[in-house]
Write a protein that holds these residues in place. Structure first.
Motif, PDB file in Angstrom:
ATOM      1  N   HIS A  34       1.975  -4.736  -3.359  1.00 12.99           N
ATOM      2  CA  HIS A  34       3.025  -5.713  -3.641  1.00 12.99           C
ATOM      3  C   HIS A  34       2.836  -6.267  -5.051  1.00 12.99           C
ATOM      4  O   HIS A  34       3.503  -5.868  -5.974  1.00 12.99           O
ATOM      5  CB  HIS A  34       2.995  -6.841  -2.594  1.00 12.99           C
ATOM      6  CG  HIS A  34       3.566  -6.448  -1.267  1.00 12.99           C
ATOM      7  ND1 HIS A  34       3.330  -7.158  -0.111  1.00 12.99           N
ATOM      8  CD2 HIS A  34       4.364  -5.405  -0.896  1.00 12.99           C
ATOM      9  CE1 HIS A  34       3.970  -6.593   0.907  1.00 12.99           C
ATOM     10  NE2 HIS A  34       4.595  -5.526   0.458  1.00 12.99           N
ATOM     11  N   TRP A  35       1.899  -7.203  -5.175  1.00 10.92           N
ATOM     12  CA  TRP A  35       1.714  -7.890  -6.459  1.00 10.92           C
ATOM     13  C   TRP A  35       0.238  -7.806  -6.836  1.00 10.92           C
ATOM     14  O   TRP A  35      -0.552  -8.704  -6.510  1.00 10.92           O
ATOM     15  CB  TRP A  35       2.176  -9.346  -6.330  1.00 10.92           C
ATOM     16  CG  TRP A  35       3.624  -9.411  -5.924  1.00 10.92           C
ATOM     17  CD1 TRP A  35       4.704  -9.242  -6.739  1.00 10.92           C
ATOM     18  CD2 TRP A  35       4.144  -9.642  -4.606  1.00 10.92           C
ATOM     19  NE1 TRP A  35       5.863  -9.335  -6.017  1.00 10.92           N
ATOM     20  CE2 TRP A  35       5.554  -9.584  -4.705  1.00 10.92           C
ATOM     21  CE3 TRP A  35       3.561  -9.870  -3.364  1.00 10.92           C
ATOM     22  CZ2 TRP A  35       6.386  -9.753  -3.600  1.00 10.92           C
ATOM     23  CZ3 TRP A  35       4.397 -10.035  -2.268  1.00 10.92           C
ATOM     24  CH2 TRP A  35       5.771  -9.986  -2.399  1.00 10.92           C
ATOM     25  N   ASN A  59       5.531  -4.166  -7.049  1.00 13.21           N
ATOM     26  CA  ASN A  59       6.706  -5.030  -7.213  1.00 13.21           C
ATOM     27  C   ASN A  59       6.636  -5.824  -8.515  1.00 13.21           C
ATOM     28  O   ASN A  59       5.540  -6.215  -8.931  1.00 13.21           O
ATOM     29  CB  ASN A  59       6.769  -6.070  -6.093  1.00 13.21           C
ATOM     30  CG  ASN A  59       6.936  -5.469  -4.714  1.00 13.21           C
ATOM     31  OD1 ASN A  59       7.293  -4.306  -4.577  1.00 13.21           O
ATOM     32  ND2 ASN A  59       6.673  -6.263  -3.704  1.00 13.21           N
ATOM     33  N   HIS A 100       9.356  -1.643  -7.999  1.00 16.11           N
ATOM     34  CA  HIS A 100      10.422  -2.312  -7.248  1.00 16.11           C
ATOM     35  C   HIS A 100      10.794  -3.586  -8.008  1.00 16.11           C
ATOM     36  O   HIS A 100       9.970  -4.494  -8.149  1.00 16.11           O
ATOM     37  CB  HIS A 100       9.896  -2.619  -5.826  1.00 16.11           C
ATOM     38  CG  HIS A 100      10.749  -3.563  -5.049  1.00 16.11           C
ATOM     39  ND1 HIS A 100      10.267  -4.349  -4.031  1.00 16.11           N
ATOM     40  CD2 HIS A 100      12.063  -3.852  -5.145  1.00 16.11           C
ATOM     41  CE1 HIS A 100      11.239  -5.087  -3.540  1.00 16.11           C
ATOM     42  NE2 HIS A 100      12.343  -4.806  -4.195  1.00 16.11           N
ATOM     43  N   MET A 102      12.425  -6.920  -8.089  1.00 14.32           N
ATOM     44  CA  MET A 102      12.843  -7.884  -7.077  1.00 14.32           C
ATOM     45  C   MET A 102      13.958  -8.792  -7.606  1.00 14.32           C
ATOM     46  O   MET A 102      13.867  -9.344  -8.703  1.00 14.32           O
ATOM     47  CB  MET A 102      11.637  -8.688  -6.617  1.00 14.32           C
ATOM     48  CG  MET A 102      10.640  -7.752  -5.918  1.00 14.32           C
ATOM     49  SD  MET A 102       9.540  -8.579  -4.785  1.00 14.32           S
ATOM     50  CE  MET A 102      10.668  -9.300  -3.591  1.00 14.32           C
ATOM     51  N   GLU A 134      15.537  -2.996  -3.196  1.00 11.87           N
ATOM     52  CA  GLU A 134      15.323  -3.025  -1.742  1.00 11.87           C
ATOM     53  C   GLU A 134      16.084  -4.171  -1.090  1.00 11.87           C
ATOM     54  O   GLU A 134      15.788  -5.341  -1.365  1.00 11.87           O
ATOM     55  CB  GLU A 134      13.826  -3.190  -1.450  1.00 11.87           C
ATOM     56  CG  GLU A 134      13.527  -3.248   0.037  1.00 11.87           C
ATOM     57  CD  GLU A 134      12.060  -3.503   0.348  1.00 11.87           C
ATOM     58  OE1 GLU A 134      11.408  -4.248  -0.412  1.00 11.87           O
ATOM     59  OE2 GLU A 134      11.576  -2.969   1.354  1.00 11.87           O
ATOM     60  N   LEU A 136      16.592  -6.844   1.570  1.00  7.76           N
ATOM     61  CA  LEU A 136      15.669  -7.558   2.473  1.00  7.76           C
ATOM     62  C   LEU A 136      16.476  -8.288   3.546  1.00  7.76           C
ATOM     63  O   LEU A 136      17.585  -8.752   3.285  1.00  7.76           O
ATOM     64  CB  LEU A 136      14.836  -8.578   1.694  1.00  7.76           C
ATOM     65  CG  LEU A 136      13.957  -8.049   0.561  1.00  7.76           C
ATOM     66  CD1 LEU A 136      13.120  -9.196  -0.036  1.00  7.76           C
ATOM     67  CD2 LEU A 136      13.049  -6.905   1.008  1.00  7.76           C
ATOM     68  N   MET A 167      15.045   1.655  -2.131  1.00  5.64           N
ATOM     69  CA  MET A 167      13.899   1.546  -1.229  1.00  5.64           C
ATOM     70  C   MET A 167      14.482   1.331   0.159  1.00  5.64           C
ATOM     71  O   MET A 167      15.039   0.256   0.452  1.00  5.64           O
ATOM     72  CB  MET A 167      13.032   0.360  -1.631  1.00  5.64           C
ATOM     73  CG  MET A 167      11.914   0.075  -0.658  1.00  5.64           C
ATOM     74  SD  MET A 167      10.339   0.481  -1.347  1.00  5.64           S
ATOM     75  CE  MET A 167       9.952  -1.023  -2.238  1.00  5.64           C
ATOM     76  N   ASP A 169      13.812   0.541   3.542  1.00  7.77           N
ATOM     77  CA  ASP A 169      12.812  -0.004   4.463  1.00  7.77           C
ATOM     78  C   ASP A 169      13.480  -0.089   5.836  1.00  7.77           C
ATOM     79  O   ASP A 169      14.350  -0.940   6.068  1.00  7.77           O
ATOM     80  CB  ASP A 169      12.355  -1.374   3.961  1.00  7.77           C
ATOM     81  CG  ASP A 169      11.211  -1.936   4.787  1.00  7.77           C
ATOM     82  OD1 ASP A 169      11.140  -1.647   5.984  1.00  7.77           O
ATOM     83  OD2 ASP A 169      10.400  -2.692   4.213  1.00  7.77           O
ATOM     84  N   HIS A 172      13.916  -3.553   7.490  1.00  6.71           N
ATOM     85  CA  HIS A 172      15.003  -4.417   7.009  1.00  6.71           C
ATOM     86  C   HIS A 172      16.368  -3.835   7.391  1.00  6.71           C
ATOM     87  O   HIS A 172      17.281  -4.578   7.764  1.00  6.71           O
ATOM     88  CB  HIS A 172      14.947  -4.555   5.486  1.00  6.71           C
ATOM     89  CG  HIS A 172      13.749  -5.299   4.991  1.00  6.71           C
ATOM     90  ND1 HIS A 172      13.499  -6.624   5.288  1.00  6.71           N
ATOM     91  CD2 HIS A 172      12.715  -4.902   4.198  1.00  6.71           C
ATOM     92  CE1 HIS A 172      12.373  -7.013   4.693  1.00  6.71           C
ATOM     93  NE2 HIS A 172      11.879  -5.980   4.035  1.00  6.71           N
ATOM     94  N   GLN A 195      10.113   3.015   3.848  1.00  4.79           N
ATOM     95  CA  GLN A 195       9.049   2.204   4.440  1.00  4.79           C
ATOM     96  C   GLN A 195       9.352   1.964   5.917  1.00  4.79           C
ATOM     97  O   GLN A 195      10.520   2.024   6.334  1.00  4.79           O
ATOM     98  CB  GLN A 195       8.934   0.855   3.715  1.00  4.79           C
ATOM     99  CG  GLN A 195       8.474   0.992   2.272  1.00  4.79           C
ATOM    100  CD  GLN A 195       8.442  -0.342   1.545  1.00  4.79           C
ATOM    101  OE1 GLN A 195       9.302  -1.201   1.777  1.00  4.79           O
ATOM    102  NE2 GLN A 195       7.484  -0.516   0.657  1.00  4.79           N
ATOM    103  N   ARG A 202       7.552  -6.625  13.020  1.00  8.93           N
ATOM    104  CA  ARG A 202       6.930  -6.081  11.816  1.00  8.93           C
ATOM    105  C   ARG A 202       5.461  -5.701  12.043  1.00  8.93           C
ATOM    106  O   ARG A 202       4.603  -5.917  11.197  1.00  8.93           O
ATOM    107  CB  ARG A 202       7.055  -7.023  10.606  1.00  8.93           C
ATOM    108  CG  ARG A 202       7.132  -6.210   9.317  1.00  8.93           C
ATOM    109  CD  ARG A 202       7.453  -7.002   8.073  1.00  8.93           C
ATOM    110  NE  ARG A 202       7.947  -6.056   7.071  1.00  8.93           N
ATOM    111  CZ  ARG A 202       8.256  -6.348   5.829  1.00  8.93           C
ATOM    112  NH1 ARG A 202       8.131  -7.577   5.383  1.00  8.93           N
ATOM    113  NH2 ARG A 202       8.710  -5.420   5.003  1.00  8.93           N
ATOM    114  N   GLU A 231       4.388  -0.312   5.874  1.00  8.70           N
ATOM    115  CA  GLU A 231       4.416  -1.695   5.384  1.00  8.70           C
ATOM    116  C   GLU A 231       4.587  -2.618   6.578  1.00  8.70           C
ATOM    117  O   GLU A 231       5.681  -3.122   6.852  1.00  8.70           O
ATOM    118  CB  GLU A 231       5.561  -1.886   4.378  1.00  8.70           C
ATOM    119  CG  GLU A 231       5.473  -3.224   3.668  1.00  8.70           C
ATOM    120  CD  GLU A 231       6.659  -3.499   2.763  1.00  8.70           C
ATOM    121  OE1 GLU A 231       7.786  -3.100   3.102  1.00  8.70           O
ATOM    122  OE2 GLU A 231       6.463  -4.135   1.711  1.00  8.70           O
TER     123      GLU A 231
END
Ligand SMILES: O=C(O)C(=O)[C@H](O)CO
Ligand SMILES: [Mg+2]
Length: 251
Positions: A34-35, A59, A100, A102, A134, A136, A167, A169, A172, A195, A202, A231
């Motif tokens: 992620h970060w 991300n 990605h 955001m 992506e 969300l 992306m 996912d 989502h 993902q 989740r 994920e």
């Protein structure tokens, strides 16, 4: 089927380099995060070299407290571009395939224009890397700008850059739109990464309202051979949740 361990959620008790080693030991084919910005990119690159796993993506920063990305925020262009530059530099240092971008919490025409502008900037600056967007879901990220695959599809068409991808996912998409496998088939040319996680909790992709063995079957039929991103939130012991991985790899 091949899988990528999302180290934003899996083995979070470990340092990022050790989480990469844990993913390799568990039999994953790739990692993504992620970060990662608090961890020196050299340490991550060394663990990737040591394990032979590729880094699939990371991300752009969330921004300040309460934010979830900057790129669709009107009036924040310079910060959005700096976030993209930071992510691309980290991606280059770790040879990550994708970034990605955001969007953030925003709505309306000005947000749309800001996001398109930021994505054009990112796609130009990416130098061969893929830029991902992506959607969300509105339970986890209420007010997030990008919510549906239809919205993402329109933005990808408007930006018109070959390295801008979706992306997808499944977690989502199932929460917001359903009809996951028809959408996978139809959107396939636009998809840069897939993902998975169980819906709605989740967790590992082995329970809940989506039947993942069927999703693996569809992806195999579509010749999807890139690693699929795991994920999901494993609770305290990631290794104890990996039964699904053995089953899916045996396909
Ligand atoms: O939440 C997700 O699904 C993501 O993939 C992102 O990294 C954004 O949090
Ligand atoms: Mg995701």
């Amino acid at each position: 089927m091949r899988f990528s361990a999302n180290l934003g959620f899996l083995w979070t008790e470990l340092t990022l380099p050790n989480a990469i080693r844990a993913a390799a030991a568990a039999g994953f084919d790739a990692v993504e995060c992620h970060w990662p910005y608090d961890v020196p990119a050299d340490d991550v690159a060394a663990a990737l070299r040591e394990t032979g796993l590729p880094m699939l993506g990371l991300n752009t920063t969330r921004g300040g407290p309460g934010e979830n990305g900057l790129s669709a925020l009107p009036g924040r262009r310079a910060e959005a571009r700096a976030a993209i530059d930071q992510a691309l530099a980290y991606a280059q240092a770790t040879d990550a395939a994708a970034v990605h971008v955001m969007a953030g919490f925003a709505q309306g025409d000005a947000a749309h224009a800001a996001f398109v502008d930021a994505l054009r900037y990112a796609c130009d600056a990416a130098q061969g890397r893929v830029i991902l967007i992506e959607p969300l879901n509105h339970y986890d990220a209420p007010g997030y700008f990008l919510r549906t695959t239809a919205q993402a599809e329109a933005i990808i068409a408007e930006v018109g850059a070959p390295n801008l991808k979706l992306m997808f996912d499944c977690y989502h998409v199932q929460l917001m739109e359903g009809d996951v496998t028809h959408r996978l088939v139809r959107l396939l040319p636009l998809i840069g990464h897939v993902q998975v996680a169980s819906v709605p909790d989740r967790g590992a992709p082995d329970h809940g309202e989506l039947n993942y063995p069927h999703v693996w079957e569809v992806l195999t039929r579509l010749d999807w051979d890139a690693p699929v991103g795991a994920e999901y939130k494993p609770g305290e012991d990631t290794d104890a949740t990996l039964g699904w991985l053995r089953g899916a790899q045996a396909r």
